[in-house]
Design a protein around this motif. Structure first.
Motif, PDB file in Angstrom:
ATOM      1  N   ASP A 716      97.675  85.167  25.799  1.00  0.00           N
ATOM      2  CA  ASP A 716      97.802  85.594  24.407  1.00  0.00           C
ATOM      3  C   ASP A 716      97.573  87.099  24.311  1.00  0.00           C
ATOM      4  OD1 ASP A 716      98.238  82.993  23.638  1.00  0.00           O
ATOM      5  OD2 ASP A 716      96.087  82.591  23.278  1.00  0.00           O
ATOM      6  N   SER A 717      97.854  87.658  23.116  1.00  0.00           N
ATOM      7  CA  SER A 717      97.655  89.088  22.914  1.00  0.00           C
ATOM      8  C   SER A 717      96.187  89.450  23.085  1.00  0.00           C
ATOM      9  CB  SER A 717      98.114  89.491  21.510  1.00  0.00           C
ATOM     10  OG  SER A 717      99.498  89.247  21.374  1.00  0.00           O
ATOM     11  N   VAL A 730      92.237  96.403  31.381  1.00  0.00           N
ATOM     12  CA  VAL A 730      92.236  95.026  30.897  1.00  0.00           C
ATOM     13  C   VAL A 730      92.662  94.106  32.027  1.00  0.00           C
ATOM     14  CG1 VAL A 730      93.237  93.397  29.259  1.00  0.00           C
ATOM     15  CG2 VAL A 730      92.731  95.744  28.537  1.00  0.00           C
ATOM     16  N   THR A 731      91.972  93.085  32.286  1.00  0.00           N
ATOM     17  CA  THR A 731      92.314  92.120  33.327  1.00  0.00           C
ATOM     18  C   THR A 731      92.860  90.850  32.691  1.00  0.00           C
ATOM     19  OG1 THR A 731      90.585  92.984  34.772  1.00  0.00           O
ATOM     20  CG2 THR A 731      91.420  90.792  35.273  1.00  0.00           C
ATOM     21  N   TYR A 732      94.040  90.358  33.201  1.00  0.00           N
ATOM     22  CA  TYR A 732      94.622  89.121  32.685  1.00  0.00           C
ATOM     23  C   TYR A 732      95.427  88.466  33.801  1.00  0.00           C
ATOM     24  CZ  TYR A 732      98.990  91.759  32.349  1.00  0.00           C
ATOM     25  OH  TYR A 732     100.085  92.510  32.639  1.00  0.00           O
ATOM     26  N   SER A 733      95.838  87.269  33.643  1.00  0.00           N
ATOM     27  CA  SER A 733      96.653  86.543  34.622  1.00  0.00           C
ATOM     28  C   SER A 733      97.935  86.066  33.966  1.00  0.00           C
ATOM     29  CB  SER A 733      95.878  85.348  35.200  1.00  0.00           C
ATOM     30  OG  SER A 733      95.589  84.408  34.183  1.00  0.00           O
TER      31      SER A 733
END
Length: 740
Positions: A716-717, A730-733
């Protein structure tokens, strides 16, 4: 498999193939032991390619051919009436032919004198409306060093005296019609004629010197009508010069007859011609000894009933030996030595050093090559070793890989049974060699009306093979066609030459001239023969002094390809007597793939090995460099899902239909369009050209179709406060799932 592996050492030139016409006959073209074989040879083109443009109003004949690797063009030279002149004023013309396509190419030289796409080479006579002077029998050779051709011919030129300040006054000369000399012209790759007169105009350079100076003065300006005929020319690549040889019957001081009685006895003479620069003109021209004698026909003065003019040496041919820097000249002669008699013609040869010194003065030359070395032994084994059995009009080619010559001729081992023969000669004159091996099988010793005549030979370094060509009428009496036979040249000569591709194969499908068509006529082909002999069927077919009329000529490109030219009827009707020059291109290399394309039904785009495609495919197309005999056979191709496949993989594959248009095969997959995935397209080695040459190996192209976007699983945002001037980390997968 990568495409480049298949293309190594191949020339990807566009050559369109056509089928070899089927020979249906009650008579065999081959020897009995070959009768069951199939001739696998490739003849390029839909039909005989017309080269001359003289007919139907005029005639063209006596062609020769040379190859220019720089432009990938052939130069075909031939005889035809001068465009705009009279029907009986013959000149030498040239025609460039694209070796890849067979298209006739016009010269680009600014001042070329054109007749269609052909250009005029000789400048014989006065160019008047009624000009009695003619040029015949052209021969051509190519210089790679200078990118020029040397063209030689025989002509009864006027040797005109030119007034450059008054060109309209006409061209005066002392020569009379009918007295032939040898002339040459240097032709650039664009058709420019490089030998010029003092006015800057193209000018024939006279090589032989028979009817001039001493002879003219002694005869009080009267022409004694001695002739120089049948020129041959070859190029020395080491020295940058040519050798020109011919046959002439000039008066010779060593003869026993009085001066006024001399003449009429033909010998072989030669002249070297240099291409090296000269301070005052581009070429030096003639160099070395002038018109030097190399044959000795009839020199055995101890023979019983000796009459010197009865013995003649005629129709020379030349090969250059690039290993030893020597020449090998061969000819036909009725010598009175080595067991022959007046009228019994055999083939003789002479080795010359690069400077023209004859073999008997050279070190390390075997006894075989000392003076007139006899090559043929016609009739010796058939009790016909006399004037009833002869060997005529030799041709010769050189193999630098083995340092050997192949000499070819036609003759009758048995009285009246004329066929083509070859002899393999070692360059040193020592060692074993094949002698008198029969090539053609027109008569097969059964019916002497069927003959093999007028031969030429070339060597191909790419495949290491000889190609022998001739005209023969093996199926219908007097319906002559052009035939060929390939031989393995990688041999020491201790055994007969091995045939390649089966037996004799048909090259020309336009009828060449039959003997009955040689009779003098009013269509522009009548011309005088030596000694005033009438031009009849018998004299042209059998008389070795006569010039070549329809004899095929062949040249090799050293890439597995050849060009053969000849003269024949334009429409196949003998009564019409309209002669034209034809040619066929031949190829003995695998039919290479030039291009593979794919189509979505609307657009067509090249398909490269390893390509990743984002468009659908409904058609695949393979374009070969030649037409294929079995191009429409679906089993010649494979289309498999995956990247590991071979032509031996089991069926079924994914091919729905296969169709062929010219050299392009169109493959329609079973499923329309092909679904996403990895594929391999193969053209199998079992595919062959229309002439029977097989694809060298399987050709494979792998490609991937991926028209469906991947399915993405994204977070998600995320909103994050900046932690500094550069923002925030920012860390995301995220994951993606794709069908391919």
């Amino acid at each position: 498999m990568q495409l480049w592996r298949f293309f190594v050492a191949m020339l990807t030139i566009t050559w369109m193939f056509a089928g070899i016409p089927t020979i249906v006959a009650a008579r065999s073209l081959m020897s009995p032991e070959m009768a069951a074989g199939i001739a696998l040879n490739s003849v390029i083109g839909e039909s005989d390619e017309r080269i001359g443009d003289a007919a139907p109003a005029l005639d063209a004949f006596e062609p020769d051919v040379a190859y220019n690797p720089v432009t990938n063009q052939y130069l075909v030279v031939y005889v035809r009436p001068r465009a705009g002149g009279g029907t009986n004023e013959f000149e030498i013309y040239g025609q460039f032919v694209d070796a890849a396509t067979g298209e006739l190419v016009a010269p680009t030289a600014a001042d070329a004198e054109l007749a269609g796409t052909a250009f005029r080479i000789s400048r014989n006579g006065n160019d008047l409306a009624s000009d009695p002077f003619d040029a015949y029998s052209p021969a051509v050779s190519y210089s790679a060093r200078d990118n020029v051709f040397l063209v030689a011919w025989t002509a009864d030129n006027t040797n005109p005296l030119i007034d450059c300040n008054n060109p309209g006054a006409g061209r005066a000369g002392y020569r009379a019609g009918g007295a032939y000399e040898i002339y040459v012209q240097v032709v650039a790759a664009d058709g420019e004629l490089l030998i010029r007169d003092e006015c800057g105009n193209p000018s024939d350079d006279r090589i032989s010197e028979i009817n001039v100076l001493f002879y003219r003065n002694n005869f009080e300006n009267r022409n004694p009508d001695w002739d120089a005929l049948s020129p041959a020319v070859a190029y020395n690549s080491q020295n940058g010069e040519f050798l020109i040889c011919w046959s002439d019957d000039r008066a010779n001081g060593f003869l026993s007859q009085s001066f006024a009685e001399q003449g009429g006895e033909f010998e072989i003479r030669c002249q070297r011609f240099s291409l090296d620069p000269h301070p005052n003109r581009r070429f030096i021209g003639q160099i070395g000894a002038n018109d030097f004698l190399i044959s000795r026909a009839g020199f055995n003065t101890g023979a019983a009933g000796y009459v010197r003019p009865d013995y003649d040496a005629v129709t020379p041919a030349i090969a250059y030996n690039s290993v030893d820097n020597q020449w090998f000249v061969v000819w036909s002669a009725d010598n009175n030595a080595s067991g022959v008699e007046d009228g019994e013609f055999e083939i003789y040869g002479q080795v010359l050093a690069a400077d023209g010194v004859q073999a008997h003065l050279l070190p390390d030359i075997g006894a075989n090559y000392r003076d007139d070395h006899r090559i043929s032994q016609v009739g010796e084994t058939n009790a016909c070793a006399n004037a009833s059995c002869d060997a005529y009009r030799p041709a010769v080619a050189y193999n630098p890989d083995r340092n050997q010559y192949l000499v070819a001729w036609f003759g009758d081992e048995t009285n009246g049974f004329e066929e083509v023969y070859v002899s393999l000669r070692q360059a040193t004159g020592f060692g074993t060699s094949v002698s008198g091996q029969r090539v053609s099988f027109s008569s097969n010793g059964v019916d002497n009306r069927f003959k093999g005549l007028d031969v030429d030979v070339a060597y191909d370094a790419f495949n290491r093979e000889w190609l022998v060509v001739w005209r023969g009428d093996p199926t219908v009496n007097d319906r002559f066609e052009i035939f060929g036979q390939r031989f393995n040249a990688d041999t020491d000569g201790s055994v007969p030459l091995a045939q390649i591709g089966g037996g004799n194969f048909l090259i020309g499908s336009t009828p060449a001239l039959g003997p009955a068509a040689f009779q003098a006529n009013s269509s522009g082909l009548a011309r005088p023969l030596p000694g005033g002999e009438a031009e009849t069927a018998g004299s042209t077919t059998l008389n070795p002094v006569n010039w070549h009329r329809v004899a095929p000529r062949v040249i090799a490109t050293e890439t597995g390809r050849f060009m053969t030219v000849w003269a024949g009827y334009l429409n196949g009707v003998a009564a019409d007597r309209q002669f034209e020059v034809f040619g066929r291109r031949l190829s003995f290399v695998p039919p290479t793939v030039q291009l593979i394309t794919r189509s979505d039904g609307a657009t067509e785009t090249p398909l490269n090995d390893g390509a990743l495609l984002n468009e659908p495919i409904s058609e695949l197309r393979i374009t070969f460099a030649e037409r294929l005999r079995n191009g429409a056979v679906a089993t010649g191709y494979r289309l498999y899902a995956g990247t590991v496949a071979t032509c031996s993989s089991p069926d079924p594959d994914l091919i729905g239909t296969v169709s062929v248009t010219d050299a392009t095969t169109t493959i329609i997959p079973v499923t329309q369009p092909l679904p996403d995935g990895q594929y391999m397209l193969l053209a199998c080695a079992t595919l062959t050209s229309v002439g029977g040459i097989a694809l060298g190996s399987d050709v494979a192209v792998s490609f991937t179709i991926d028209t469906t976007p991947p399915a993405l699983d994204l977070p998600d945002s995320i909103t994050a406060e900046a932690t500094g001037p550069a923002g925030a980390v920012v860390t995301y997968s995220a994951t993606a799932v794709d069908a391919v």
